[in-house]
Write a protein that holds these residues in place. Structure first.
Motif, PDB file in Angstrom:
ATOM      1  N   ALA A 313     -11.781  -6.709 -11.208  1.00 25.17           N
ATOM      2  CA  ALA A 313     -11.066  -6.475 -10.144  1.00 25.17           C
ATOM      3  C   ALA A 313     -10.505  -5.094 -10.483  1.00 25.17           C
ATOM      4  CB  ALA A 313      -9.659  -7.036  -9.767  1.00 25.17           C
ATOM      5  N   ARG A 314     -10.523  -4.213  -9.447  1.00 26.24           N
ATOM      6  CA  ARG A 314     -10.222  -2.502  -9.662  1.00 26.24           C
ATOM      7  C   ARG A 314      -8.701  -2.593  -9.598  1.00 26.24           C
ATOM      8  NH1 ARG A 314     -14.501   1.383  -9.491  1.00 26.24           N
ATOM      9  NH2 ARG A 314     -16.278   0.540  -9.373  1.00 26.24           N
ATOM     10  N   ARG A 315      -7.819  -2.781 -10.598  1.00 27.96           N
ATOM     11  CA  ARG A 315      -6.543  -2.753 -10.535  1.00 27.96           C
ATOM     12  C   ARG A 315      -5.717  -1.583 -10.141  1.00 27.96           C
ATOM     13  NH1 ARG A 315      -4.961  -8.104 -10.178  1.00 27.96           N
ATOM     14  NH2 ARG A 315      -6.455  -9.188 -11.670  1.00 27.96           N
ATOM     15  N   LEU A 316      -4.686  -1.449  -9.419  1.00 31.13           N
ATOM     16  CA  LEU A 316      -4.177  -0.261  -9.046  1.00 31.13           C
ATOM     17  C   LEU A 316      -2.591  -0.164  -9.259  1.00 31.13           C
ATOM     18  CD1 LEU A 316      -5.575   0.072  -5.452  1.00 31.13           C
ATOM     19  CD2 LEU A 316      -6.617   1.064  -7.348  1.00 31.13           C
ATOM     20  N   THR A 317      -2.220   1.012  -9.547  1.00 26.44           N
ATOM     21  CA  THR A 317      -0.606   1.359  -9.671  1.00 26.44           C
ATOM     22  C   THR A 317      -0.122   1.799  -8.392  1.00 26.44           C
ATOM     23  OG1 THR A 317      -1.028   1.674 -12.202  1.00 26.44           O
ATOM     24  CG2 THR A 317       1.036   2.418 -10.835  1.00 26.44           C
ATOM     25  N   ILE A 318       0.758   1.011  -7.685  1.00 30.15           N
ATOM     26  CA  ILE A 318       1.214   1.609  -6.485  1.00 30.15           C
ATOM     27  C   ILE A 318       2.175   2.773  -6.925  1.00 30.15           C
ATOM     28  CG2 ILE A 318       2.990   0.861  -4.417  1.00 30.15           C
ATOM     29  CD1 ILE A 318       1.599  -1.802  -4.612  1.00 30.15           C
ATOM     30  N   THR A 319       2.094   3.742  -6.077  1.00 24.40           N
ATOM     31  CA  THR A 319       3.049   4.953  -6.278  1.00 24.40           C
ATOM     32  C   THR A 319       4.164   5.159  -5.350  1.00 24.40           C
ATOM     33  OG1 THR A 319       1.352   6.293  -5.128  1.00 24.40           O
ATOM     34  CG2 THR A 319       1.143   5.951  -7.657  1.00 24.40           C
ATOM     35  N   SER A 320       3.912   4.575  -4.176  1.00 19.44           N
ATOM     36  CA  SER A 320       5.123   4.744  -3.189  1.00 19.44           C
ATOM     37  C   SER A 320       4.684   3.802  -2.084  1.00 19.44           C
ATOM     38  CB  SER A 320       5.376   5.923  -2.442  1.00 19.44           C
ATOM     39  OG  SER A 320       3.979   6.293  -1.846  1.00 19.44           O
ATOM     40  N   VAL A 321       5.679   3.313  -1.332  1.00 23.57           N
ATOM     41  CA  VAL A 321       5.736   2.381  -0.131  1.00 23.57           C
ATOM     42  C   VAL A 321       6.708   2.841   0.632  1.00 23.57           C
ATOM     43  CG1 VAL A 321       5.662   0.014   0.805  1.00 23.57           C
ATOM     44  CG2 VAL A 321       4.852   0.305  -1.550  1.00 23.57           C
ATOM     45  N   GLU A 322       6.224   3.053   2.258  1.00 23.84           N
ATOM     46  CA  GLU A 322       6.911   3.728   3.202  1.00 23.84           C
ATOM     47  C   GLU A 322       6.655   2.970   4.555  1.00 23.84           C
ATOM     48  OE1 GLU A 322       7.344   8.119   5.458  1.00 23.84           O
ATOM     49  OE2 GLU A 322       5.700   7.889   3.742  1.00 23.84           O
ATOM     50  N   GLN A 323       7.775   2.625   5.224  1.00 21.21           N
ATOM     51  CA  GLN A 323       7.835   1.925   6.582  1.00 21.21           C
ATOM     52  C   GLN A 323       7.483   3.173   7.380  1.00 21.21           C
ATOM     53  OE1 GLN A 323      10.148  -1.231   7.054  1.00 21.21           O
ATOM     54  NE2 GLN A 323       9.519  -1.453   9.268  1.00 21.21           N
ATOM     55  N   LEU A 324       6.558   3.157   8.465  1.00 21.31           N
ATOM     56  CA  LEU A 324       6.428   3.934   9.314  1.00 21.31           C
ATOM     57  C   LEU A 324       6.263   3.076  10.724  1.00 21.31           C
ATOM     58  CD1 LEU A 324       3.404   6.007   7.636  1.00 21.31           C
ATOM     59  CD2 LEU A 324       5.808   6.962   8.015  1.00 21.31           C
ATOM     60  N   GLY A 325       7.388   3.163  11.327  1.00 18.24           N
ATOM     61  CA  GLY A 325       7.625   2.163  12.529  1.00 18.24           C
ATOM     62  C   GLY A 325       7.505   0.936  11.967  1.00 18.24           C
ATOM     63  N   GLU A 326       6.717   0.207  12.659  1.00 21.72           N
ATOM     64  CA  GLU A 326       6.417  -1.331  12.175  1.00 21.72           C
ATOM     65  C   GLU A 326       5.307  -1.414  10.891  1.00 21.72           C
ATOM     66  OE1 GLU A 326       8.088  -4.027  13.253  1.00 21.72           O
ATOM     67  OE2 GLU A 326       9.331  -2.567  14.291  1.00 21.72           O
ATOM     68  N   ASP A 327       4.630  -0.337  10.798  1.00 26.63           N
ATOM     69  CA  ASP A 327       3.732  -0.362   9.665  1.00 26.63           C
ATOM     70  C   ASP A 327       4.349   0.213   8.278  1.00 26.63           C
ATOM     71  OD1 ASP A 327       1.840  -0.802  11.906  1.00 26.63           O
ATOM     72  OD2 ASP A 327       1.883   1.407  12.469  1.00 26.63           O
ATOM     73  N   LEU A 328       3.136   0.028   7.293  1.00 24.68           N
ATOM     74  CA  LEU A 328       3.550   0.320   6.016  1.00 24.68           C
ATOM     75  C   LEU A 328       2.543   1.277   5.573  1.00 24.68           C
ATOM     76  CD1 LEU A 328       4.602  -3.067   4.144  1.00 24.68           C
ATOM     77  CD2 LEU A 328       6.043  -1.233   5.198  1.00 24.68           C
ATOM     78  N   LEU A 329       2.861   2.331   4.922  1.00 27.53           N
ATOM     79  CA  LEU A 329       2.117   3.075   4.003  1.00 27.53           C
ATOM     80  C   LEU A 329       1.863   2.971   2.560  1.00 27.53           C
ATOM     81  CD1 LEU A 329      -0.065   5.375   3.402  1.00 27.53           C
ATOM     82  CD2 LEU A 329       1.673   7.140   3.843  1.00 27.53           C
ATOM     83  N   VAL A 330       1.014   2.380   2.013  1.00 25.39           N
ATOM     84  CA  VAL A 330       0.975   2.051   0.371  1.00 25.39           C
ATOM     85  C   VAL A 330      -0.126   3.186  -0.251  1.00 25.39           C
ATOM     86  CG1 VAL A 330       0.376   0.397  -1.250  1.00 25.39           C
ATOM     87  CG2 VAL A 330       1.343  -0.295   0.953  1.00 25.39           C
ATOM     88  N   MET A 331       0.714   3.853  -0.984  1.00 25.10           N
ATOM     89  CA  MET A 331      -0.288   4.964  -1.907  1.00 25.10           C
ATOM     90  C   MET A 331      -0.280   4.296  -3.203  1.00 25.10           C
ATOM     91  SD  MET A 331      -0.521   7.674   0.396  1.00 25.10           S
ATOM     92  CE  MET A 331      -1.236   8.652  -0.857  1.00 25.10           C
ATOM     93  N   ALA A 332      -1.511   4.324  -3.508  1.00 22.34           N
ATOM     94  CA  ALA A 332      -1.942   3.923  -5.071  1.00 22.34           C
ATOM     95  C   ALA A 332      -2.833   4.487  -5.664  1.00 22.34           C
ATOM     96  CB  ALA A 332      -2.350   2.385  -4.833  1.00 22.34           C
ATOM     97  N   ARG A 333      -2.941   4.429  -7.097  1.00 19.39           N
ATOM     98  CA  ARG A 333      -3.860   5.039  -7.747  1.00 19.39           C
ATOM     99  C   ARG A 333      -4.514   4.195  -8.930  1.00 19.39           C
ATOM    100  NH1 ARG A 333      -1.015  10.860  -9.432  1.00 19.39           N
ATOM    101  NH2 ARG A 333      -0.554  11.645  -7.270  1.00 19.39           N
ATOM    102  N   PRO A 334      -5.794   4.227  -9.260  1.00 17.83           N
ATOM    103  CA  PRO A 334      -6.263   3.649 -10.305  1.00 17.83           C
ATOM    104  C   PRO A 334      -5.498   3.259 -11.349  1.00 17.83           C
ATOM    105  CG  PRO A 334      -7.996   4.902  -9.499  1.00 17.83           C
ATOM    106  CD  PRO A 334      -6.835   5.508  -8.859  1.00 17.83           C
ATOM    107  N   GLU A 335      -5.223   1.961 -11.924  1.00 11.99           N
ATOM    108  CA  GLU A 335      -4.373   1.654 -13.102  1.00 11.99           C
ATOM    109  C   GLU A 335      -5.086   2.554 -14.399  1.00 11.99           C
ATOM    110  OE1 GLU A 335      -4.480  -2.466 -15.110  1.00 11.99           O
ATOM    111  OE2 GLU A 335      -2.735  -2.313 -13.917  1.00 11.99           O
TER     112      GLU A 335
END
Length: 338
Positions: A313-335
């Motif tokens: 599996a290509r593991r990721l590191t989440i750098t930020s999570v932001e709520q935009l209205g009812e949705d989420l924006l998850v920013m991530a980079r390769p571990e």
């Protein structure tokens, strides 16, 4: 004078650097000029390709720079591009000391510190190096790899579907999330899209504001694949122009974009292109928009990556999570692997 004495000036230079554009392929650089007492006498920053570099910008704001100390976020360049070498400008101005945070990794532009030292100027490297390196991470990565920074974006439901079984996908996410996509486009030099997506959806791929107006910076649309873009396609009217690659060779495409001065690429081409970029190990960052909905079915946001077991599996590191209205924006980079 101890390097720590320059920390405050370097942080100010970093603040100035952040005023510069993230697009255009050039680093964001700030410069502060100090007198013998440590007081700030001038400031400057780089405003984009073809404009004076931060050091020259700061020097232009003083009548006499002799004996001053230049505090710069990046090692002064030592080559002639659209502008002259900053090392020579500092030497000609008569500064007595140059303090910088991070060395220039470029093959052509590096060597400024050595040139300054040869000219008898005191050089103090490494001040707040970690902070400045974190700020310049994307640019430093681009310079080291010789290819653009690649952000792969998709929008999906919580169960990972990018479209319903009939192929419809507008709109999975709400208006706030879609507006953030436009902001991310505007912060990119180019958008990669597959020829299949162009033929199926006829996207405009412009960066627009809340009222539909064009934002100040428009990314260059780049179509991946052999099929030509139709003569009446919306992309033919894109304000930044259009690049038809005529190939699926992603390594070649990114290398050519780097030669054009493209530093940041936003991949917005659907599951086929996103999967190809990820499978090739070319994704530096992920922008994943998640809508609180379920679709089921086979239309996944990402296709086959050649992974056969969980250990691959290509593991990721989440750098930020932001709520935009009812949705989420998850920013991530390769571990990072040790």
């Amino acid at each position: 004078m101890a390097a720590t004495a320059y920390d405050a000036a370097m942080r100010r230079a970093l603040d100035l650097a952040a005023r510069g554009p993230v697009t255009g392929g050039n680093p964001q650089v700030g410069c502060v000029l100090l007198d013998a007492s440590g007081a700030v006498v001038a400031e400057g920053w780089h405003r984009g390709a073809g404009t004076p570099h931060a050091e020259v910008d700061a020097l232009s704001r003083v009548a006499d720079a002799r004996g001053l100390t230049a505090v710069v976020t990046l090692e002064p360049c030592n080559h002639t591009g659209r502008t002259g070498p900053c090392s020579e400008a500092l030497i000609a101005a008569g500064v007595s000391r140059v303090v910088y945070a991070v060395s220039d990794p470029g093959h052509e532009s590096s060597g400024g510190a050595e040139r300054l030292h040869e000219a008898g100027i005191e050089v103090v490297p490494g001040v707040l190096a970690d902070e400045v390196a974190a700020f310049l991470h994307i640019w430093l990565t681009v310079a080291a790899r010789g290819r653009p920074w690649v952000t792969v974006k998709w929008a999906s439901t919580l169960d990972g579907r990018a479209a319903a079984s009939d192929g419809t996908s507008q709109w999975i996410t709400g208006t706030a999330a879609r507006q953030r996509v436009h902001e991310q486009r505007a912060a990119s030099d180019a958008i990669l899209v597959g020829s299949g997506t162009v033929l199926a959806d006829d996207p405009a791929l412009t960066a627009r504001g809340d009222a539909g107006e064009l934002l100040g910076h428009q990314p260059l649309p780049v179509v991946v694949g052999e099929r030509p873009v139709p003569a009446d396609a919306a992309l033919r009217r894109h304000p930044a122009g259009l690049v038809e690659t005529g190939t699926r060779d992603l390594g070649r495409i990114l290398a050519e974009l780097h030669e054009r001065g493209v530093g940041r690429v936003y991949v917005e081409g659907g599951p086929t292109l996103a999967s190809a970029v990820i499978a090739a190990g070319l994704a530096d960052e992920y922008a994943v928009y998640l809508a609180p909905a379920l679709l089921g079915g086979e239309r996944l946001a990402v296709g086959d990556l050649g992974i056969r077991t969980i250990s691959e599996a290509r593991r990721l590191t989440i750098t930020s999570v932001e709520q935009l209205g009812e949705d989420l924006l998850v920013m991530a980079r390769p571990e990072r692997r040790s």
